[in-house]
Design an enzyme around this catalytic site. Structure first.
Site, mmCIF file in Angstrom:
data_model
loop_
_atom_site.group_PDB
_atom_site.id
_atom_site.type_symbol
_atom_site.label_atom_id
_atom_site.label_comp_id
_atom_site.label_asym_id
_atom_site.label_seq_id
_atom_site.Cartn_x
_atom_site.Cartn_y
_atom_site.Cartn_z
ATOM 1 N N HIS A 90 -1.615 -6.254 -4.115
ATOM 2 C CA HIS A 90 -1.930 -6.672 -2.747
ATOM 3 C C HIS A 90 -1.395 -8.083 -2.536
ATOM 4 C CE1 HIS A 90 -4.122 -7.844 0.886
ATOM 5 N NE2 HIS A 90 -4.338 -8.987 0.261
ATOM 6 N N TYR A 124 -10.626 -4.731 3.348
ATOM 7 C CA TYR A 124 -9.864 -3.637 3.964
ATOM 8 C C TYR A 124 -10.485 -3.181 5.285
ATOM 9 C CZ TYR A 124 -6.833 -3.188 -0.164
ATOM 10 O OH TYR A 124 -5.911 -3.408 -1.162
ATOM 11 N N GLU A 154 -8.338 -14.879 2.980
ATOM 12 C CA GLU A 154 -8.390 -14.113 1.730
ATOM 13 C C GLU A 154 -8.537 -15.012 0.504
ATOM 14 O OE1 GLU A 154 -5.027 -11.428 1.706
ATOM 15 O OE2 GLU A 154 -5.896 -10.185 3.295
ATOM 16 N N ASN A 156 -0.098 1.295 -5.247
ATOM 17 C CA ASN A 156 1.140 0.523 -5.113
ATOM 18 C C ASN A 156 1.072 -0.864 -5.763
ATOM 19 O OD1 ASN A 156 -0.573 -0.595 -3.304
ATOM 20 N ND2 ASN A 156 0.664 -0.243 -1.486
ATOM 21 N N LYS A 211 -3.646 -4.736 -8.718
ATOM 22 C CA LYS A 211 -4.588 -3.634 -8.523
ATOM 23 C C LYS A 211 -4.898 -2.906 -9.835
ATOM 24 C CE LYS A 211 -3.302 -2.801 -3.683
ATOM 25 N NZ LYS A 211 -2.862 -1.779 -2.689
HETATM 26 P P1 IDP Z 1 -0.284 -3.677 2.467
HETATM 27 O O1 IDP Z 1 -1.022 -3.555 1.143
HETATM 28 O O2 IDP Z 1 1.196 -3.480 2.291
HETATM 29 O O3 IDP Z 1 -0.617 -4.945 3.211
HETATM 30 P P2 IDP Z 1 -2.051 -2.240 4.300
HETATM 31 O O4 IDP Z 1 -1.621 -1.462 5.502
HETATM 32 O O5 IDP Z 1 -2.799 -3.504 4.510
HETATM 33 O O6 IDP Z 1 -0.742 -2.446 3.407
HETATM 34 O O7 IDP Z 1 -2.919 -1.239 3.432
HETATM 35 C C1 IDP Z 1 -3.696 -1.723 2.358
HETATM 36 C C2 IDP Z 1 -3.604 -0.739 1.216
HETATM 37 O O8 IDP Z 1 -4.139 0.531 1.626
HETATM 38 C C3 IDP Z 1 -2.191 -0.401 0.747
HETATM 39 O O9 IDP Z 1 -1.646 -1.376 -0.117
HETATM 40 C C4 IDP Z 1 -2.399 0.919 0.052
HETATM 41 O O10 IDP Z 1 -2.959 0.759 -1.242
HETATM 42 C C5 IDP Z 1 -3.423 1.581 0.971
HETATM 43 N N1 IDP Z 1 -2.766 2.416 1.979
HETATM 44 C C6 IDP Z 1 -2.113 2.013 3.106
HETATM 45 N N2 IDP Z 1 -1.628 3.047 3.795
HETATM 46 C C7 IDP Z 1 -1.977 4.158 3.092
HETATM 47 C C8 IDP Z 1 -1.777 5.583 3.305
HETATM 48 O O11 IDP Z 1 -1.166 6.019 4.289
HETATM 49 N N3 IDP Z 1 -2.303 6.410 2.359
HETATM 50 C C9 IDP Z 1 -3.002 5.965 1.280
HETATM 51 N N4 IDP Z 1 -3.211 4.656 1.046
HETATM 52 C C10 IDP Z 1 -2.710 3.760 1.946
HETATM 53 MG MG MG Z 2 -2.421 -5.514 4.043
#
Ligand code: IDP
Ligand code: MG
Length: 156
Positions: free
Chosen positions: A115, A49, A126, A112, A9
Site C-alpha cells: 500500500h 479503507y 495515514e 498486490n 501487505k
Molecule cells: P491502491 O492500493 O492502488 O491505492 P485502492 O483503490 O485504494 O488502490 O484499493 C485499496 C486496495 O483494495 C488495493 O490495493 C487492493 O488490495 C484492494 N482492491 C482494490 N480494487 C480491488 C478489486 O477490484 N478487487 C479486489 N481487491 C481490490
Molecule cells: Mg489507495
C-alpha cells in the site's frame, strides 16, 4: 519534507519480500523516517479503507490485511508521495508496468504486495494513523548534496 505511508501487505510478508521492498525505497534515495511491524485490526482497517466500504471485496480485503502483521514504513523526500506511487505501480498488478513493485512481484488486483498513500493530504492522515510521534525520526542525510541538486535542495 514530504512524507508518504507505505504498508508491506501480509501477502508480501508471507512471500518473503520484506527486504526486497524496503531495499527498493532505500536505493531510490527515499529516507526512512519510521519502520515497524504491526498487527492490523478491524478498527484501523475500517478507517484506512473507508473509501472501499461499499465494494463487494471489502470484507476479503480486510481479512487479507490481518492474516499476518504488516510492515509499516514512513519515507520522506522531495515529492515523495508521487514518487512512491510511481514505484508501486497500478492497483491491478497484472496491469502494473514491469519495473514497478507490483509489476515485478504480483499477479493480483487484491494481493498486490504493498500500500502507498495516494495524495499529499492522505499521506499526512495515514502517517498519523500508523505512527505515533516518538516513532518517527528526523535526521540529517550526510549526502543530500549528492542526492539532490541545488534548486531541489532549496525546496526541501
Ligand atoms: P491502491 O492500493 O492502488 O491505492 P485502492 O483503490 O485504494 O488502490 O484499493 C485499496 C486496495 O483494495 C488495493 O490495493 C487492493 O488490495 C484492494 N482492491 C482494490 N480494487 C480491488 C478489486 O477490484 N478487487 C479486489 N481487491 C481490490
Ligand atoms: Mg489507495
Amino acid at each position: 519534507m514530504e512524507r508518504s505511508l507505505i504498508l508491506i501487505k501480509p501477502n508480501a510478508v508471507q512471500r518473503g519480500l520484506i527486504g526486497e521492498i524496503i531495499s527498493r525505497f532505500e536505493r531510490k534515495g527515499l529516507r526512512l523516517a519510521g519502520l515497524k511491524m504491526m498487527q492490523l485490526d478491524d478498527t484501523i482497517l475500517n478507517e484506512h479503507y473507508a473509501h472501499l466500504f461499499e465494494r463487494p471485496f471489502f470484507p476479503y480485503l480486510k481479512e487479507s490485511m490481518m492474516v499476518t502483521p504488516v510492515v509499516a514504513m514512513c519515507v520522506e523526500g522531495l515529492d515523495a508521495v508521487e514518487t512512491v506511487r510511481l514505484m508501486v505501480g497500478a492497483t491491478n498488478a497484472r496491469k502494473a508496468l514491469p519495473g514497478t513493485i507490483r509489476g515485478d512481484f504480483s499477479m493480483s488486483g487484491e494481493q498486490n504486495v504493498i500500500h502507498a498513500s495516494d495524495s499529499v493530504e492522505n499521506a499526512e492522515i495515514e502517517v498519523k494513523r500508523f505512527f505515533r510521534e516518538g516513532e518517527l525520526f528526523e535526521y540529517e542525510s550526510a549526502i543530500t548534496s549528492f542526492e539532490y541538486g541545488h534548486e531541489e535542495r532549496a525546496r526541501m
